[in-house]
Design a protein around this motif. Structure first.
Motif, PDB file in Angstrom:
ATOM      1  N   ASN A  18      44.135  19.268  -6.608  1.00  0.00           N
ATOM      2  CA  ASN A  18      44.465  20.359  -5.689  1.00  0.00           C
ATOM      3  C   ASN A  18      43.228  21.058  -5.143  1.00  0.00           C
ATOM      4  O   ASN A  18      43.342  22.067  -4.444  1.00  0.00           O
ATOM      5  CB  ASN A  18      45.415  21.368  -6.346  1.00  0.00           C
ATOM      6  N   LEU A  19      42.041  20.548  -5.471  1.00  0.00           N
ATOM      7  CA  LEU A  19      40.807  21.010  -4.849  1.00  0.00           C
ATOM      8  C   LEU A  19      40.222  19.883  -4.010  1.00  0.00           C
ATOM      9  O   LEU A  19      40.576  18.708  -4.198  1.00  0.00           O
ATOM     10  CB  LEU A  19      39.782  21.469  -5.899  1.00  0.00           C
ATOM     11  N   GLY A  20      39.320  20.239  -3.114  1.00  0.00           N
ATOM     12  CA  GLY A  20      38.715  19.238  -2.246  1.00  0.00           C
ATOM     13  C   GLY A  20      37.218  19.154  -2.433  1.00  0.00           C
ATOM     14  O   GLY A  20      36.483  19.068  -1.444  1.00  0.00           O
ATOM     15  N   CYS A  21      36.758  19.163  -3.677  1.00  0.00           N
ATOM     16  CA  CYS A  21      35.317  19.222  -3.965  1.00  0.00           C
ATOM     17  C   CYS A  21      34.549  18.093  -3.287  1.00  0.00           C
ATOM     18  O   CYS A  21      34.816  16.909  -3.539  1.00  0.00           O
ATOM     19  CB  CYS A  21      35.077  19.182  -5.466  1.00  0.00           C
ATOM     20  N   ARG A  22      33.586  18.459  -2.471  1.00  0.00           N
ATOM     21  CA  ARG A  22      32.770  17.471  -1.762  1.00  0.00           C
ATOM     22  C   ARG A  22      31.851  16.723  -2.714  1.00  0.00           C
ATOM     23  O   ARG A  22      31.346  15.651  -2.377  1.00  0.00           O
ATOM     24  CB  ARG A  22      31.948  18.157  -0.671  1.00  0.00           C
ATOM     25  N   PHE A  23      31.634  17.294  -3.897  1.00  0.00           N
ATOM     26  CA  PHE A  23      30.701  16.730  -4.873  1.00  0.00           C
ATOM     27  C   PHE A  23      31.428  16.062  -6.039  1.00  0.00           C
ATOM     28  O   PHE A  23      30.810  15.787  -7.077  1.00  0.00           O
ATOM     29  CB  PHE A  23      29.811  17.846  -5.437  1.00  0.00           C
ATOM     30  N   CYS A  24      32.721  15.811  -5.918  1.00  0.00           N
ATOM     31  CA  CYS A  24      33.530  15.357  -7.050  1.00  0.00           C
ATOM     32  C   CYS A  24      32.869  14.185  -7.771  1.00  0.00           C
ATOM     33  O   CYS A  24      32.535  13.164  -7.160  1.00  0.00           O
ATOM     34  CB  CYS A  24      34.928  14.952  -6.579  1.00  0.00           C
ATOM     35  N   GLN A  25      32.690  14.337  -9.074  1.00  0.00           N
ATOM     36  CA  GLN A  25      32.055  13.310  -9.891  1.00  0.00           C
ATOM     37  C   GLN A  25      33.057  12.255 -10.357  1.00  0.00           C
ATOM     38  O   GLN A  25      32.685  11.268 -10.973  1.00  0.00           O
ATOM     39  CB  GLN A  25      31.387  13.964 -11.113  1.00  0.00           C
ATOM     40  N   ASN A  26      34.328  12.477 -10.060  1.00  0.00           N
ATOM     41  CA  ASN A  26      35.384  11.556 -10.481  1.00  0.00           C
ATOM     42  C   ASN A  26      36.294  11.240  -9.298  1.00  0.00           C
ATOM     43  O   ASN A  26      37.502  11.087  -9.442  1.00  0.00           O
ATOM     44  CB  ASN A  26      36.183  12.204 -11.616  1.00  0.00           C
ATOM     45  N   TRP A  27      35.673  11.133  -8.126  1.00  0.00           N
ATOM     46  CA  TRP A  27      36.424  11.088  -6.883  1.00  0.00           C
ATOM     47  C   TRP A  27      37.302   9.842  -6.747  1.00  0.00           C
ATOM     48  O   TRP A  27      38.308   9.865  -6.048  1.00  0.00           O
ATOM     49  CB  TRP A  27      35.465  11.151  -5.684  1.00  0.00           C
ATOM     50  N   GLU A  50      31.605  31.773  -1.119  1.00  0.00           N
ATOM     51  CA  GLU A  50      31.133  30.843  -0.093  1.00  0.00           C
ATOM     52  C   GLU A  50      31.106  29.418  -0.624  1.00  0.00           C
ATOM     53  O   GLU A  50      31.526  28.475   0.066  1.00  0.00           O
ATOM     54  CB  GLU A  50      29.741  31.243   0.400  1.00  0.00           C
ATOM     55  N   PHE A  51      30.609  29.222  -1.838  1.00  0.00           N
ATOM     56  CA  PHE A  51      30.578  27.882  -2.421  1.00  0.00           C
ATOM     57  C   PHE A  51      31.994  27.338  -2.554  1.00  0.00           C
ATOM     58  O   PHE A  51      32.277  26.197  -2.161  1.00  0.00           O
ATOM     59  CB  PHE A  51      29.895  27.912  -3.787  1.00  0.00           C
ATOM     60  N   TYR A  52      32.899  28.132  -3.119  1.00  0.00           N
ATOM     61  CA  TYR A  52      34.269  27.657  -3.294  1.00  0.00           C
ATOM     62  C   TYR A  52      34.903  27.293  -1.953  1.00  0.00           C
ATOM     63  O   TYR A  52      35.573  26.266  -1.820  1.00  0.00           O
ATOM     64  CB  TYR A  52      35.100  28.709  -4.033  1.00  0.00           C
ATOM     65  N   PHE A  75      37.018  23.832  -0.796  1.00  0.00           N
ATOM     66  CA  PHE A  75      38.168  24.168   0.045  1.00  0.00           C
ATOM     67  C   PHE A  75      39.210  24.952  -0.755  1.00  0.00           C
ATOM     68  O   PHE A  75      40.416  24.710  -0.660  1.00  0.00           O
ATOM     69  CB  PHE A  75      38.771  22.920   0.687  1.00  0.00           C
ATOM     70  N   SER A  76      38.719  25.884  -1.545  1.00  0.00           N
ATOM     71  CA  SER A  76      39.593  26.760  -2.329  1.00  0.00           C
ATOM     72  C   SER A  76      38.906  28.117  -2.451  1.00  0.00           C
ATOM     73  O   SER A  76      38.006  28.428  -1.664  1.00  0.00           O
ATOM     74  CB  SER A  76      39.883  26.152  -3.706  1.00  0.00           C
ATOM     75  N   HIS A  77      39.310  28.906  -3.435  1.00  0.00           N
ATOM     76  CA  HIS A  77      38.784  30.263  -3.565  1.00  0.00           C
ATOM     77  C   HIS A  77      38.414  30.562  -5.017  1.00  0.00           C
ATOM     78  O   HIS A  77      39.033  30.037  -5.957  1.00  0.00           O
ATOM     79  CB  HIS A  77      39.798  31.283  -3.061  1.00  0.00           C
ATOM     80  N   LEU A  78      37.444  31.429  -5.193  1.00  0.00           N
ATOM     81  CA  LEU A  78      36.922  31.771  -6.512  1.00  0.00           C
ATOM     82  C   LEU A  78      37.857  32.680  -7.299  1.00  0.00           C
ATOM     83  O   LEU A  78      38.052  32.492  -8.502  1.00  0.00           O
ATOM     84  CB  LEU A  78      35.550  32.440  -6.359  1.00  0.00           C
ATOM     85  N   GLY A  84      20.137  23.631  -5.225  1.00  0.00           N
ATOM     86  CA  GLY A  84      20.144  24.351  -3.969  1.00  0.00           C
ATOM     87  C   GLY A  84      21.472  24.949  -3.572  1.00  0.00           C
ATOM     88  O   GLY A  84      21.543  25.673  -2.564  1.00  0.00           O
ATOM     89  N   LEU A  85      22.537  24.683  -4.327  1.00  0.00           N
ATOM     90  CA  LEU A  85      23.848  25.196  -3.944  1.00  0.00           C
ATOM     91  C   LEU A  85      24.389  26.261  -4.903  1.00  0.00           C
ATOM     92  O   LEU A  85      25.020  27.216  -4.466  1.00  0.00           O
ATOM     93  CB  LEU A  85      24.861  24.054  -3.833  1.00  0.00           C
ATOM     94  N   ASN A  86      24.184  26.073  -6.198  1.00  0.00           N
ATOM     95  CA  ASN A  86      24.735  27.051  -7.148  1.00  0.00           C
ATOM     96  C   ASN A  86      23.840  27.258  -8.368  1.00  0.00           C
ATOM     97  O   ASN A  86      24.319  27.670  -9.427  1.00  0.00           O
ATOM     98  CB  ASN A  86      26.141  26.631  -7.608  1.00  0.00           C
ATOM     99  N   ASP A  87      22.554  26.951  -8.221  1.00  0.00           N
ATOM    100  CA  ASP A  87      21.656  26.989  -9.382  1.00  0.00           C
ATOM    101  C   ASP A  87      20.590  28.078  -9.296  1.00  0.00           C
ATOM    102  O   ASP A  87      19.594  28.043 -10.022  1.00  0.00           O
ATOM    103  CB  ASP A  87      20.984  25.625  -9.574  1.00  0.00           C
TER     104      ASP A  87
END
Length: 356
Positions: free
Chosen positions: A84-93, A187-189, A194-197, A224-227
């Motif tokens: 139900n999320l659209g993570c662009r970085f999904c490690q298990n896509w 912003e990251f979420y 494509f969801s919300h924090l 560079g994104l969340n670190d």
């Protein structure tokens, strides 16, 4: 194997409104929701995930990751497909972004059959993982009920993006959970998942304050994104203030995947820095993952600093506890360690309190 879903209501123009998660999908006849597995058939919401699995494995519980829940235990792990999320970085896509029919999933895994497989494999528990169990809540609830009846524990590995009603039902059957806190900015979420924090923070605080579910948190650090230092301080401080200092936090290394291939792998030094920041903010149990870091794998006594559970990767190498406390100074270690003790990597039960 199609089952009518829970958590929905009729909507206008023949649509149904799925109330399972904050995405609040309005789904037309014959269409599926964002997660792929919940769809409108004849004006009813059905789930195609019930009884279907894309694969089973026996994993160390440290892989979930859980560091303070039955350390060294082996769990039967399985999932379905979709998310139900659209993570662009999904490690298990390859699982979370697939449809069940694309993966040729087996369709007759009743809850009783899953429990029988866990017992056959000698696993004291079952983990719902690989893709998010929120989207197959009905199936997860039924398997968890069967597991509890058989004396097995259950673990949810989840993004925490769930509505209050479904959250209550789902976690009422869980003994432990690891929740992905993807980052600590809206912003990251919004841009990357494509969801919300806010709904995830609400789930985390609810778990810590209103349930007995053992809860650990994981953040995948993406260069560079969340670190950034400030974000990491804010994240750790929020966990300290809203969940408690004893909640274990895991920082994991990112590798380029799915739609985020322009970022480098997370350097081990980033994880070490993040761990130091979180510990400086008062969190007592902070771990690193997806890198070889025995220091970041080890559980330290918050009282005297002794190494109470030494690990190397997923393997438990040494245990220095008595009951649920540090053998050296007697400080209680937060967690659920079980009556059977901690298992070393050779699979032989080690009673708590026996140093190695």
């Amino acid at each position: 194997m199609i089952h009518e879903a829970r958590y929905w209501e009729p909507a206008a123009a023949g649509k149904v409104r799925c109330t399972l998660c904050p995405r609040d999908c309005r789904i037309g006849e014959g269409q599926a929701g964002f997660c792929f597995v919940r769809r409108n058939e004849g004006g009813k919401l059905v789930t195609s995930a019930w009884g279907r699995s894309t694969g089973f494995a026996v994993d160390p519980i440290e892989k979930k990751p859980l560091a303070h829940f039955h350390p060294g235990a082996r769990v039967l792990s399985f999932g379905t497909a979709g998310c139900n999320l659209g993570c662009r970085f999904c490690q298990n896509w390859d699982i979370s972004k697939a449809r069940l029919d694309e993966l040729h999933s087996e369709v007759d895994w009743t809850p009783e059959r899953v429990v029988a497989l866990a017992r056959e494999a000698g696993c004291p528990g079952i983990a719902f993982t690989y893709n998010d169990p929120i989207i197959w809540a009905e199936y997860a609830i039924d398997v968890a009920d069967a597991a509890r009846a058989a004396g097995l524990f259950t673990v949810l590995v989840t993004n925490g993006y769930v509505s209050p009603d479904a959250r209550r039902d789902l976690f009422a059957r869980a003994d432990a959970t690891n929740v992905d806190l993807k980052a600590f900015t809206e912003e990251f979420y919004r841009r990357q998942t494509f969801s919300h924090l806010a709904p995830v923070l609400e789930t985390l605080e609810w778990l810590a304050r209103e349930t007995d579910v053992w809860t650990e948190v994981t953040t995948l650090l993406i260069p560079g994104l969340n670190d950034g230092d400030a974000e990491l301080r804010d994240l750790a401080g929020w966990i300290r203030d809203h969940m408690g200092r004893e909640v274990p936090l895991h920082f994991s290394a990112f590798h380029p995947a799915y739609k985020l291939t322009d970022r480098p792998r997370t350097p081990p030094a980033t994880l070490t820095r993040a761990r130091a920041i979180a510990r400086a903010e008062g969190l007592r149990h902070v771990y690193t993952g997806n890198v070889h870091d025995p220091e970041g794998d080890t559980t330290f006594c918050p009282g005297c600093g002794a190494r109470v559970i030494e690990r190397d990767g997923f393997a438990v190498r040494a245990v220095r506890m008595k009951g649920g406390a540090c053998a050296a100074c007697g400080t209680r270690i937060a967690g659920r360690f079980g009556d059977e003790g901690v298992r070393l990597d050779d699979g032989i039960p080690l009673p708590l309190g026996v140093p190695v």
